[in-house]
Write a protein that holds these residues in place. Structure first.
Motif, mmCIF file in Angstrom:
data_model
loop_
_atom_site.group_PDB
_atom_site.id
_atom_site.type_symbol
_atom_site.label_atom_id
_atom_site.label_comp_id
_atom_site.label_asym_id
_atom_site.label_seq_id
_atom_site.Cartn_x
_atom_site.Cartn_y
_atom_site.Cartn_z
ATOM 1 N N ASP A 9 -11.639 -3.155 17.871
ATOM 2 C CA ASP A 9 -11.735 -1.809 17.320
ATOM 3 C C ASP A 9 -10.760 -1.587 16.177
ATOM 4 O O ASP A 9 -10.925 -0.682 15.370
ATOM 5 N N ASP A 10 -9.704 -2.419 16.143
ATOM 6 C CA ASP A 10 -8.714 -2.294 15.080
ATOM 7 C C ASP A 10 -7.934 -3.607 14.979
ATOM 8 O O ASP A 10 -8.151 -4.529 15.766
ATOM 9 N N VAL A 11 -7.034 -3.669 14.019
ATOM 10 C CA VAL A 11 -6.255 -4.887 13.788
ATOM 11 C C VAL A 11 -5.397 -5.220 15.008
ATOM 12 O O VAL A 11 -5.179 -6.389 15.331
ATOM 13 N N ASP A 13 -6.224 -5.005 18.097
ATOM 14 C CA ASP A 13 -7.040 -5.779 19.031
ATOM 15 C C ASP A 13 -7.073 -7.254 18.630
ATOM 16 O O ASP A 13 -6.966 -8.139 19.481
ATOM 17 N N ILE A 52 -13.526 -5.793 10.579
ATOM 18 C CA ILE A 52 -13.352 -5.018 11.803
ATOM 19 C C ILE A 52 -13.998 -3.657 11.586
ATOM 20 O O ILE A 52 -13.632 -2.943 10.644
ATOM 21 N N LYS A 53 -14.975 -3.344 12.420
ATOM 22 C CA LYS A 53 -15.694 -2.062 12.315
ATOM 23 C C LYS A 53 -16.277 -1.854 10.916
ATOM 24 O O LYS A 53 -16.162 -0.773 10.339
ATOM 25 N N GLN A 57 -10.310 -5.928 6.744
ATOM 26 C CA GLN A 57 -9.017 -5.260 6.882
ATOM 27 C C GLN A 57 -7.825 -6.189 6.759
ATOM 28 O O GLN A 57 -6.761 -5.765 6.293
ATOM 29 N N PRO A 90 -8.728 -2.359 2.186
ATOM 30 C CA PRO A 90 -9.912 -2.202 3.034
ATOM 31 C C PRO A 90 -11.191 -2.155 2.198
ATOM 32 O O PRO A 90 -11.323 -1.350 1.277
ATOM 33 N N GLN A 118 -1.777 2.117 2.787
ATOM 34 C CA GLN A 118 -1.633 1.674 4.168
ATOM 35 C C GLN A 118 -1.502 2.844 5.129
ATOM 36 O O GLN A 118 -1.715 2.682 6.323
ATOM 37 N N PRO A 121 -6.142 5.449 7.300
ATOM 38 C CA PRO A 121 -6.877 4.549 8.194
ATOM 39 C C PRO A 121 -7.875 3.696 7.392
ATOM 40 O O PRO A 121 -8.520 4.206 6.465
ATOM 41 N N PRO A 122 -7.989 2.396 7.717
ATOM 42 C CA PRO A 122 -8.845 1.499 6.933
ATOM 43 C C PRO A 122 -10.286 1.968 6.764
ATOM 44 O O PRO A 122 -10.856 1.833 5.695
ATOM 45 N N ASP A 123 -10.879 2.565 7.811
ATOM 46 C CA ASP A 123 -12.268 3.006 7.682
ATOM 47 C C ASP A 123 -12.391 4.158 6.684
ATOM 48 O O ASP A 123 -13.315 4.197 5.879
#
Length: 134
Positions: A9-11, A13, A52-53, A57, A90, A118, A121-123
């Motif tokens: 779900d994110d970096v 993970d 990721i998602k 990222q 991203p 940074q 959020p990347p999304d």
């Protein structure tokens, strides 16, 4: 090389998964059925860019690519990475299967530690980038 990071779900993970792997291996590894045809270029300063998602990222440098046999005796591959995860700009990436080669000119730039992006959020960063019209 670009690869989907399935199940993350994110970096964080990805980082946790690789830390678990490093309890059994000296470096993060990923097994795949196909051996990259461009192995030489990947080992000459190449990286894997993790999606990721739906967003590229982070990246990790390759340290080795080994041809192995899987449990069924078939040819397979073990991709070995430097443990450092490097944040990149991203970049949206549509779903795909397996992995794809990424031309150096198309690779997202590394983010500098002091870069304001940074904090986003990347999304959200990727959506803003996609919406930009020059």
């Amino acid at each position: 090389m670009v690869k989907l990071c399935v199940g993350a779900d994110d970096v964080g993970d990805l980082e946790a998964w690789q830390k678990r792997l490093m309890k059994r291996h000296p470096a993060p590894v990923h097994h795949t059925r196909m051996v990259p045809k461009q192995m030489g270029q990947l080992l000459d300063g190449g990286s894997i860019y993790w999606v990721i998602k739906g967003v590229i990222q982070v990246r990790q440098a390759f340290t080795d690519i080994r041809e192995i046999e899987d449990r069924g005796g078939r040819r397979a591959c073990e991709l070995v990475f430097d443990p450092e995860l490097i944040a990149v700009d991203p970049t949206p990436k549509r779903p795909f299967q397996g992995w794809r080669y990424l031309k150096p000119a198309e690779a997202p730039a590394d983010l500098q530690a002091d870069k304001a992006a940074q904090d986003i959020p990347p999304d959200l960063h990727a959506k803003l980038k996609e919406a930009m019209v020059w």
